[in-house]
Design a protein around this motif. Structure first.
Motif, PDB file in Angstrom:
ATOM      1  N   GLN A 113       0.835  -1.201   0.000  1.00  0.00           N
ATOM      2  CA  GLN A 113       0.000   0.000   0.000  1.00  0.00           C
ATOM      3  C   GLN A 113       0.868   1.249   0.000  1.00  0.00           C
ATOM      4  O   GLN A 113       0.567   2.232  -0.685  1.00  0.00           O
ATOM      5  CB  GLN A 113      -0.937  -0.005   1.209  1.00  0.00           C
ATOM      6  N   GLN A 114       1.982   1.226   0.752  1.00  0.00           N
ATOM      7  CA  GLN A 114       2.874   2.384   0.709  1.00  0.00           C
ATOM      8  C   GLN A 114       3.492   2.545  -0.668  1.00  0.00           C
ATOM      9  O   GLN A 114       3.707   3.666  -1.134  1.00  0.00           O
ATOM     10  CB  GLN A 114       3.988   2.270   1.749  1.00  0.00           C
ATOM     11  N   SER A 117       1.256   4.604  -2.661  1.00  0.00           N
ATOM     12  CA  SER A 117       1.308   5.995  -2.231  1.00  0.00           C
ATOM     13  C   SER A 117       2.571   6.681  -2.742  1.00  0.00           C
ATOM     14  O   SER A 117       2.533   7.840  -3.192  1.00  0.00           O
ATOM     15  CB  SER A 117       1.244   6.061  -0.699  1.00  0.00           C
ATOM     16  N   ALA A 120       2.202   7.421  -6.411  1.00  0.00           N
ATOM     17  CA  ALA A 120       1.328   8.572  -6.627  1.00  0.00           C
ATOM     18  C   ALA A 120       2.084   9.871  -6.371  1.00  0.00           C
ATOM     19  O   ALA A 120       1.943  10.849  -7.114  1.00  0.00           O
ATOM     20  CB  ALA A 120       0.105   8.482  -5.720  1.00  0.00           C
ATOM     21  N   THR A 121       2.905   9.895  -5.314  1.00  0.00           N
ATOM     22  CA  THR A 121       3.693  11.087  -5.014  1.00  0.00           C
ATOM     23  C   THR A 121       4.688  11.375  -6.127  1.00  0.00           C
ATOM     24  O   THR A 121       4.896  12.540  -6.522  1.00  0.00           O
ATOM     25  CB  THR A 121       4.440  10.897  -3.682  1.00  0.00           C
ATOM     26  N   VAL A 143      -5.910   6.064  -2.968  1.00  0.00           N
ATOM     27  CA  VAL A 143      -4.592   6.685  -3.150  1.00  0.00           C
ATOM     28  C   VAL A 143      -4.615   7.674  -4.303  1.00  0.00           C
ATOM     29  O   VAL A 143      -4.135   8.819  -4.183  1.00  0.00           O
ATOM     30  CB  VAL A 143      -3.517   5.608  -3.391  1.00  0.00           C
ATOM     31  N   ALA A 147      -4.306  11.856  -4.310  1.00  0.00           N
ATOM     32  CA  ALA A 147      -3.275  12.592  -5.055  1.00  0.00           C
ATOM     33  C   ALA A 147      -3.865  13.638  -5.984  1.00  0.00           C
ATOM     34  O   ALA A 147      -3.117  14.397  -6.610  1.00  0.00           O
ATOM     35  CB  ALA A 147      -2.430  11.604  -5.854  1.00  0.00           C
TER      36      ALA A 147
END
Length: 408
Positions: A113-114, A117, A120-121, A143, A147
């Motif tokens: 899951q991270q 993220s 997306a960043t 997510v 974003a």
């Protein structure tokens, strides 16, 4: 003498939350789990592995060895990219499954899951288009929405996104990426055939598109032949991010995932991770590496899959009596989930309160859609309960649906 208190001045309002925090809701699945936490509820809503199948003894031994032999290292800060021993072990496992991988190709994350993220960043600006399969993993929708992306569902069928529809959307929308769970998908349990994977890889190669290939369930195969990753196709090698996780095959509490990506994007994700949490816990990484060195993870996965297939079969046996006439459902070859569609007149979101009153729960299908939802669908997780509990849960579900049908 009367003393007059000074009039109190109202405290100034605090600055508002960021727009993204105000516009994106929580996870519907976690909301349902909170409502159905009563022990008497047979809960088909969660995506939780069966806890009795965790190799608690083996994991405990790995932690004990790491803390006894290298306590200073295990309890110290680590590199953002991840512990070399774990990256080397994962690279070897990935290479053995047909995708040549070097340890430096991998970034260890705090659960996959991270990884989503971080991607997306690193990739998404507010307003960018992101393409997803339909239906789609809920937390990925969360997510991408957080974003600020424009999330667009790619039309498809029982085999996944349609390549022609994907090509048209890429030309029209110029998206940053396509997100897919091609093997034992969440929520549907479907597996994308090899030909469809090759076609998606071809679109990405010709038109310029990142493919994010999420594979948390792929090793939980009960039957059929393994299908190669999209990332293994020549045209997609330089534009595919492959995500993996120990959550479904070892234990979710370890919070260990990884991403395999081309160098520039991987470095960008590493910088994003430095800003997020510096690194994934060292002791967890070292314990996982020790487990892989001392134990046979493949044999453990085979034991888990052998148990899960009996759970799936118990659910398949009972669905005919539980669901209304005219319902259809699939037969997943692995993973954790089964997808069902009731006749069109049924709205599974509206039905859920009645179902919960019968001490059973599912996840309505509507939240899994980025576009127009199919309100007659639902997701059932078949791995957490025993076959006996599944049979009882389906009996309750059938009773609840009949009760609701009698009232309508």
């Amino acid at each position: 003498m009367t003393i007059t208190e000074p009039a109190s001045t109202p405290a100034p309002a605090l600055p508002p939350l960021a727009t993204r925090a105000r516009s994106v809701g929580g996870s519907p699945v976690r909301d349902i789990l909170a409502v159905t936490a009563r022990p008497e509820v047979i809960n088909f809503a969660g995506g939780l592995p069966a806890p009795e199948l965790f190799d608690a003894e083996g994991i405990a031994a790995a932690y004990q060895a790491v803390l006894a032999e290298t306590p200073a290292r295990a309890l110290q800060y680590s590199t953002t990219e991840g512990e070399p021993a774990l990256r080397a072990a994962l690279a070897a496992r990935t290479s053995a499954r047909g995708l040549a991988t070097d340890p430096d190709d991998l970034l260890i994350t705090t659960g996959s899951q991270q990884a989503l993220s971080l991607l997306a960043t690193a990739l998404i600006e507010p307003g960018d288009a992101v393409l997803v399969e339909d239906p789609c993993y809920l937390a990925a929708l969360q997510v991408f929405g957080f974003a600020g992306a424009r999330v667009i569902a790619v039309p498809g069928d029982e085999h996944g996104p349609d390549p022609q529809a994907l090509e048209e959307l890429v030309v029209r929308e110029r998206p940053k990426l396509l997100y897919t769970v091609p093997t034992f998908q969440n929520p549907t349990g479907r597996t994308m055939p090899a030909g469809r994977r090759a076609a998606l890889a071809d679109v990405a190669a010709r038109l310029g598109l990142w493919i994010v290939e999420d594979d948390p369930y792929g090793e939980l195969r009960f039957e059929g032949e393994r299908v190669p990753w999209i990332a293994s196709h020549d045209g997609a090698r330089d534009r595919t991010v492959l995500l993996g996780s120990f959550s479904k095959v070892m234990a979710p509490g370890l919070r260990l995932g990884w991403l395999r990506a081309p160098a520039e994007l991987r470095r960008a994700c590493a910088v994003a991770k430095q800003a997020a949490d510096l690194h994934t816990p060292t002791v967890n990484q070292l314990a996982a590496a020790r487990y892989l060195a001392d134990r046979d993870l493949d044999a453990h996965i085979a034991r888990v899959a052998a148990a899960y297939v009996t759970h799936r079969d118990a659910m398949l046996v009972g669905l005919g009596d539980a669901l209304p006439a005219g319902s259809v459902w699939n037969r997943p070859e692995g993973g954790m989930f089964l997808w069902a569609r009731l006749p069109e007149r049924y709205d599974t979101t509206a039905l859920l309160p009645e179902v919960v009153r019968h001490d059973v729960a599912y996840v309505p299908g509507a939240p899994f859609h980025a576009g127009e939802p199919d309100r007659s669908t639902l997701r059932l997780c078949f791995v957490t309960q025993t076959p006996e509990e599944i049979a009882e849960g389906l009996r309750r579900l059938g009773e609840a649906l009949r009760t609701a049908g009698d009232r309508s």
